[in-house]
Design a protein around this motif. Sequence first.
Motif, mmCIF file in Angstrom:
data_model
loop_
_atom_site.group_PDB
_atom_site.id
_atom_site.type_symbol
_atom_site.label_atom_id
_atom_site.label_comp_id
_atom_site.label_asym_id
_atom_site.label_seq_id
_atom_site.Cartn_x
_atom_site.Cartn_y
_atom_site.Cartn_z
ATOM 1 N N GLY A 25 66.294 -33.366 17.058
ATOM 2 C CA GLY A 25 67.474 -33.802 16.313
ATOM 3 C C GLY A 25 67.976 -35.159 16.774
ATOM 4 O O GLY A 25 68.052 -35.417 17.972
ATOM 5 N N LYS A 26 68.331 -36.003 15.819
ATOM 6 C CA LYS A 26 68.831 -37.346 16.130
ATOM 7 C C LYS A 26 70.219 -37.618 15.546
ATOM 8 O O LYS A 26 70.806 -38.667 15.815
ATOM 9 N N ALA A 27 70.744 -36.684 14.761
ATOM 10 C CA ALA A 27 71.993 -36.935 14.036
ATOM 11 C C ALA A 27 73.156 -37.256 14.958
ATOM 12 O O ALA A 27 74.044 -38.028 14.597
ATOM 13 N N LEU A 28 73.181 -36.653 16.159
ATOM 14 C CA LEU A 28 74.322 -36.839 17.058
ATOM 15 C C LEU A 28 73.950 -37.483 18.393
ATOM 16 O O LEU A 28 74.754 -37.465 19.319
ATOM 17 N N THR A 29 72.769 -38.042 18.511
ATOM 18 C CA THR A 29 72.434 -38.695 19.780
ATOM 19 C C THR A 29 73.290 -39.950 19.952
ATOM 20 O O THR A 29 73.740 -40.563 18.990
ATOM 21 N N ILE A 30 73.520 -40.306 21.205
ATOM 22 C CA ILE A 30 74.442 -41.405 21.534
ATOM 23 C C ILE A 30 73.874 -42.747 21.093
ATOM 24 O O ILE A 30 72.730 -43.090 21.405
#
Length: 281
Positions: free
Chosen positions: A105-110
């Motif tokens: 998942g990449k939607a919420l990575t910093i």
Amino acid sequence: MVVDNKATVTYVQLLKEDLVIIRLVPKDGPVPDFEPGQFITLGLPNPAEGGKIVRRAYSIASNPENKNHVELVIRWVKKPLPGRLTTQIFNLKEGEEILWLKPSGKALTINEKLPDGSPDRRRIICIGGGTGIAPFVSFAQHFHATNDKREIIILQGASYVDELSYKDLLTGLEDDSIARGRDEWNFRYRAAISRPQEWFNRSWGGQTGRVETFLRPREGGLSPLEELIGEKITRENTIFYVCGWQGTIDGVMDFLKPGGMVAEHEKRGDGSFEVKYESYG
């Protein structure tokens, strides 16, 4: 072909009948590498479906620097029908086995860089509704462990005070920020309770309403969040991360769009944006 890994449930903390914190330790190999904001997919065979493996993704609440376990906070889905996986998870005991797939998942990575390649040093505002707090607990612990000096504020929304699953941990991190000074560790945590009239919430003296009400301007023009910060929020000084039900996402965007803020999936031609979000329903 999906290849499941196996893990042992080493810790179960039942916060209330439909909210639990669990910890998993992989049976073969170390805790997997991951980025704050990612999720892990769990699975269990469902006897009612002939042993078919039912899988669901859950945001990771522990931080990547913690190699002792993976921690998750999970809500038991009871309506309109009992959840096919969550019902089984809530029956798990310490020492029992569960299946998992590697974090993704990449939607919420910093976000680390601006479109021009320079470091993204904007203030970070994390808004979590219900179990949507999980990725931001990972954020906070990661920033603390790595001595990251960016300003980070976590806003949590819940219906009842006993659903503020990480209140003690996050309050402790803010206490450390006060003790060390914000030039060393710049962290704050606030929560909102949406049902303050309920008897169980009678001791609550903080923000009331849904968590996005932190963004609603008061008569003086500033929102409760801006009053906490001490300045107006702009596209240049703040980036938002939001996780929760779609209603939470929509509510937050209703307040941010009039200020010209856009989400990553609608980013401008130059690649700029101010909001990253992930919805779980």
